[in-house]
Design a protein around this motif. Structure first.
Motif, PDB file in Angstrom:
ATOM      1  N   LEU A 135     197.970 -16.574 -23.794  1.00 53.24           N
ATOM      2  CA  LEU A 135     197.258 -17.119 -22.645  1.00 53.24           C
ATOM      3  C   LEU A 135     197.324 -18.639 -22.649  1.00 53.24           C
ATOM      4  CD1 LEU A 135     194.030 -14.902 -22.823  1.00 53.24           C
ATOM      5  CD2 LEU A 135     196.072 -14.504 -21.427  1.00 53.24           C
ATOM      6  N   HIS A 136     197.330 -19.231 -21.459  1.00 53.13           N
ATOM      7  CA  HIS A 136     197.303 -20.684 -21.355  1.00 53.13           C
ATOM      8  C   HIS A 136     196.165 -21.119 -20.455  1.00 53.13           C
ATOM      9  CE1 HIS A 136     198.103 -24.663 -19.627  1.00 53.13           C
ATOM     10  NE2 HIS A 136     198.614 -24.932 -20.799  1.00 53.13           N
ATOM     11  N   GLN A 137     195.442 -22.142 -20.901  1.00 52.26           N
ATOM     12  CA  GLN A 137     194.424 -22.803 -20.101  1.00 52.26           C
ATOM     13  C   GLN A 137     194.557 -24.303 -20.311  1.00 52.26           C
ATOM     14  OE1 GLN A 137     191.277 -20.738 -18.424  1.00 52.26           O
ATOM     15  NE2 GLN A 137     193.360 -20.000 -18.165  1.00 52.26           N
ATOM     16  N   PHE A 138     194.032 -25.081 -19.364  1.00 52.98           N
ATOM     17  CA  PHE A 138     193.945 -26.516 -19.581  1.00 52.98           C
ATOM     18  C   PHE A 138     192.700 -26.803 -20.421  1.00 52.98           C
ATOM     19  CE2 PHE A 138     196.766 -26.442 -15.929  1.00 52.98           C
ATOM     20  CZ  PHE A 138     197.738 -27.346 -16.347  1.00 52.98           C
ATOM     21  N   ALA A 139     192.829 -27.738 -21.343  1.00 58.51           N
ATOM     22  CA  ALA A 139     191.770 -27.996 -22.322  1.00 58.51           C
ATOM     23  C   ALA A 139     190.525 -28.558 -21.656  1.00 58.51           C
ATOM     24  CB  ALA A 139     192.278 -28.975 -23.374  1.00 58.51           C
ATOM     25  N   PRO A 140     189.368 -28.157 -22.155  1.00 52.81           N
ATOM     26  CA  PRO A 140     188.125 -28.711 -21.598  1.00 52.81           C
ATOM     27  C   PRO A 140     187.943 -30.166 -21.999  1.00 52.81           C
ATOM     28  CG  PRO A 140     187.649 -27.389 -23.538  1.00 52.81           C
ATOM     29  CD  PRO A 140     189.115 -27.207 -23.256  1.00 52.81           C
ATOM     30  N   LEU A 141     187.339 -30.913 -21.123  1.00 50.56           N
ATOM     31  CA  LEU A 141     186.958 -32.284 -21.455  1.00 50.56           C
ATOM     32  C   LEU A 141     185.917 -32.255 -22.565  1.00 50.56           C
ATOM     33  CD1 LEU A 141     186.608 -33.437 -17.768  1.00 50.56           C
ATOM     34  CD2 LEU A 141     188.331 -34.318 -19.355  1.00 50.56           C
ATOM     35  N   ARG A 167     194.156 -25.481 -10.735  1.00 46.01           N
ATOM     36  CA  ARG A 167     193.499 -25.100 -11.980  1.00 46.01           C
ATOM     37  C   ARG A 167     192.735 -26.251 -12.644  1.00 46.01           C
ATOM     38  NH1 ARG A 167     197.911 -22.165 -15.593  1.00 46.01           N
ATOM     39  NH2 ARG A 167     196.187 -22.420 -17.073  1.00 46.01           N
ATOM     40  N   TRP A 168     192.483 -27.302 -11.917  1.00 45.96           N
ATOM     41  CA  TRP A 168     191.831 -28.463 -12.517  1.00 45.96           C
ATOM     42  C   TRP A 168     190.415 -28.150 -12.996  1.00 45.96           C
ATOM     43  CZ3 TRP A 168     187.724 -31.478 -10.277  1.00 45.96           C
ATOM     44  CH2 TRP A 168     187.224 -30.933  -9.083  1.00 45.96           C
ATOM     45  N   HIS A 169     189.779 -27.105 -12.425  1.00 47.96           N
ATOM     46  CA  HIS A 169     188.425 -26.755 -12.850  1.00 47.96           C
ATOM     47  C   HIS A 169     188.384 -26.261 -14.300  1.00 47.96           C
ATOM     48  CE1 HIS A 169     190.269 -23.015 -11.381  1.00 47.96           C
ATOM     49  NE2 HIS A 169     189.518 -22.423 -12.273  1.00 47.96           N
ATOM     50  N   GLU A 170     189.553 -25.867 -14.843  1.00 46.88           N
ATOM     51  CA  GLU A 170     189.593 -25.451 -16.250  1.00 46.88           C
ATOM     52  C   GLU A 170     189.202 -26.603 -17.174  1.00 46.88           C
ATOM     53  OE1 GLU A 170     193.405 -23.752 -17.144  1.00 46.88           O
ATOM     54  OE2 GLU A 170     193.370 -22.495 -15.353  1.00 46.88           O
ATOM     55  N   ARG A 171     189.394 -27.831 -16.707  1.00 47.98           N
ATOM     56  CA  ARG A 171     189.056 -28.999 -17.525  1.00 47.98           C
ATOM     57  C   ARG A 171     187.549 -29.128 -17.731  1.00 47.98           C
ATOM     58  NH1 ARG A 171     191.317 -31.917 -20.333  1.00 47.98           N
ATOM     59  NH2 ARG A 171     191.871 -33.896 -19.370  1.00 47.98           N
ATOM     60  N   PHE A 172     186.773 -28.399 -16.926  1.00 53.58           N
ATOM     61  CA  PHE A 172     185.322 -28.380 -17.076  1.00 53.58           C
ATOM     62  C   PHE A 172     184.846 -27.096 -17.751  1.00 53.58           C
ATOM     63  CE2 PHE A 172     186.261 -31.248 -13.588  1.00 53.58           C
ATOM     64  CZ  PHE A 172     185.518 -32.367 -13.948  1.00 53.58           C
ATOM     65  N   GLY A 173     185.796 -26.370 -18.365  1.00 51.25           N
ATOM     66  CA  GLY A 173     185.451 -25.175 -19.117  1.00 51.25           C
ATOM     67  C   GLY A 173     185.410 -23.899 -18.313  1.00 51.25           C
ATOM     68  N   HIS A 174     185.700 -23.969 -17.010  1.00 44.88           N
ATOM     69  CA  HIS A 174     185.701 -22.769 -16.177  1.00 44.88           C
ATOM     70  C   HIS A 174     186.995 -21.984 -16.415  1.00 44.88           C
ATOM     71  CE1 HIS A 174     182.113 -23.898 -13.941  1.00 44.88           C
ATOM     72  NE2 HIS A 174     182.616 -25.116 -13.787  1.00 44.88           N
ATOM     73  N   PRO A 175     186.927 -20.727 -16.809  1.00 47.02           N
ATOM     74  CA  PRO A 175     188.148 -19.961 -17.113  1.00 47.02           C
ATOM     75  C   PRO A 175     188.850 -19.483 -15.844  1.00 47.02           C
ATOM     76  CG  PRO A 175     186.224 -18.570 -17.378  1.00 47.02           C
ATOM     77  CD  PRO A 175     185.706 -19.950 -17.058  1.00 47.02           C
ATOM     78  N   SER A 176     190.161 -19.292 -15.953  1.00 45.81           N
ATOM     79  CA  SER A 176     190.927 -18.703 -14.850  1.00 45.81           C
ATOM     80  C   SER A 176     191.684 -17.478 -15.341  1.00 45.81           C
ATOM     81  CB  SER A 176     191.908 -19.730 -14.269  1.00 45.81           C
ATOM     82  OG  SER A 176     192.858 -20.121 -15.239  1.00 45.81           O
ATOM     83  N   ALA A 177     191.305 -16.969 -16.498  1.00 49.32           N
ATOM     84  CA  ALA A 177     191.919 -15.758 -17.050  1.00 49.32           C
ATOM     85  C   ALA A 177     190.822 -14.951 -17.739  1.00 49.32           C
ATOM     86  CB  ALA A 177     193.030 -16.109 -18.037  1.00 49.32           C
ATOM     87  N   VAL A 178     191.102 -13.667 -17.906  1.00 50.32           N
ATOM     88  CA  VAL A 178     190.140 -12.772 -18.542  1.00 50.32           C
ATOM     89  C   VAL A 178     190.364 -12.785 -20.048  1.00 50.32           C
ATOM     90  CG1 VAL A 178     189.348 -10.375 -18.731  1.00 50.32           C
ATOM     91  CG2 VAL A 178     190.016 -11.316 -16.499  1.00 50.32           C
ATOM     92  N   ARG A 179     189.295 -12.899 -20.800  1.00 47.62           N
ATOM     93  CA  ARG A 179     189.407 -12.839 -22.257  1.00 47.62           C
ATOM     94  C   ARG A 179     189.545 -11.385 -22.684  1.00 47.62           C
ATOM     95  NH1 ARG A 179     187.930 -11.812 -27.259  1.00 47.62           N
ATOM     96  NH2 ARG A 179     187.529 -13.461 -28.809  1.00 47.62           N
ATOM     97  N   PRO A 180     190.649 -11.056 -23.355  1.00 46.35           N
ATOM     98  CA  PRO A 180     190.808  -9.692 -23.852  1.00 46.35           C
ATOM     99  C   PRO A 180     189.834  -9.417 -24.997  1.00 46.35           C
ATOM    100  CG  PRO A 180     192.911 -10.874 -23.766  1.00 46.35           C
ATOM    101  CD  PRO A 180     191.821 -11.884 -23.610  1.00 46.35           C
TER     102      PRO A 180
END
Length: 363
Positions: free
Chosen positions: A108-114, A39-52
């Protein structure tokens, strides 16, 4: 304010220009296990979950301490507005591993964007938060200014700033930028009067500063109510006849200071035991390995080792999420992050709330 805008534009241009190098750096961190492997791509703002659909509130915390302070607030928001989506972001892997088990269902959890222009804009464009709640001391210019441009309300909870950070933000170069960033917040809730003064001196609008107390006391209360684990009670029984102190939140190198003090204590109090809790579990394993190589007897938490031998006077905690319980085992707590010149200290409230006498270095 014009100078603040100029400094921000320079910052934005700089972060945009170095983005390719940051990408390479993140790949290197991923290979070292410092970023989530998948899931490291989440750090560049790419989502890995659907926004409800509907309203969404974004809580952001860097590491475990800030994240745990956010959990009671998230739970309360979830109870009051169950129809509202809550997004929680963290930066560190250690925070993710522990906090995901504490969050209510549906959060929902995501890794924070840089804090690069592309990552922040991509993140905000996808999640479209109705409000952003930042924990403690995260003043990221691209995030704050982009959110303000989109008219997204910003709040800073448990707001604090170490002495070193305050001096840096107070410098002639960064004060205009700090003033600009803080002017974008609708609410700043400092954890103490001193911290409130810090934000006032950094020219935060007085009407947005509202005192609420330290949220980590709420966390402590929440965890006390859930009871103490059997293994901690067993450890407390083992230590009942010994003089115990705990050294927590240690960064690399600080263990040398603690072990030096402990060796001196053993000369006058041979029944002394120190509980060492580093910031990262792998650091605890390294400490135990080195001590054993030097011929010392050490009990390691992850292996559930007992303090059965009279020669064992060092207990190393290489697990996460148990610090509050360990504070209730020892009457004296030494808080790390404060014994090396480049460190800025950690919050002492959890140890104080557990009834420990607190010792810390310069902060």
């Amino acid at each position: 304010m014009e100078l603040g805008v100029l400094v921000y534009r320079l910052y934005r241009a700089l972060t945009y220009g170095v983005s390719p190098f940051i990408h390479l750096h993140m790949r290197w961190r991923r290979l070292r296990g410092l970023e989530h492997f998948r899931r490291w791509h989440e750090r560049f703002g790419h989502p890995s979950a659907v926004r409800p659909p509907g309203s969404l509130v974004w809580f952001h915390a860097v590491s475990l301490g800030e994240g745990m302070a956010a959990v009671p607030v998230i739970r309360r928001c979830n109870e009051m507005k169950p129809e509202m989506t809550i997004l929680m972001t963290t930066t560190t892997l250690s925070a993710f591993e522990v906090i995901r088990k504490q969050l209510p269902a549906g959060v929902l959890h995501q890794f924070a964007p840089l804090d690069t222009p592309v990552a922040v804009d991509r993140f905000l464009g996808y999640w479209k938060p109705n409000a952003i709640i930042i924990m403690e001391n995260e003043l990221w210019p691209n995030l704050i200014m982009s959110a303000a441009l989109l008219r997204i309300p910003l709040a800073l909870l448990n707001a604090r700033m170490s002495t070193k950070s305050f001096k840096r933000w107070s410098s002639p170069l960064f004060l205009p930028l700090a003033s600009l960033l803080l002017s974008k917040f609708s609410l700043i809730a400092p954890l103490s009067s001193l911290q409130g003064i810090h934000f006032q001196l950094l020219q935060a609008p007085p009407f947005v500063i509202n005192f609420s107390g330290d949220l980590k006391y709420v966390v402590n209360k929440f965890h006390v109510s859930s009871g103490t684990s059997e293994s901690i009670r067993d450890l407390k029984a083992q230590l009942s006849e010994m003089k115990v102190w705990i050294a927590s939140s240690l960064h690399k190198g600080e263990e040398e200071v603690i072990l030096g003090v402990h060796n001196l204590l053993l000369q006058s109090h041979p029944d002394s035991v120190v509980i060492i809790v580093p910031r990262h579990p792998h650091h605890g394993q390294q400490i135990a390995q080195k001590l054993r190589k030097d011929g010392q007897s050490v009990a390691l938490r992850s292996r559930n080792e007992k303090l059965t031998s009279q020669k064992t006077n060092i207990y190393v905690v290489d697990t996460l999420g148990e610090l509050r319980e360990f504070y209730r085992v020892a009457p004296i707590a030494v808080i790390g992050g404060s014994f090396l010149p480049w460190l800025t200290g950690h919050n002492v409230s959890e140890a104080a709330a557990a009834g420990c006498a607190v010792i810390t270095g310069a902060q």
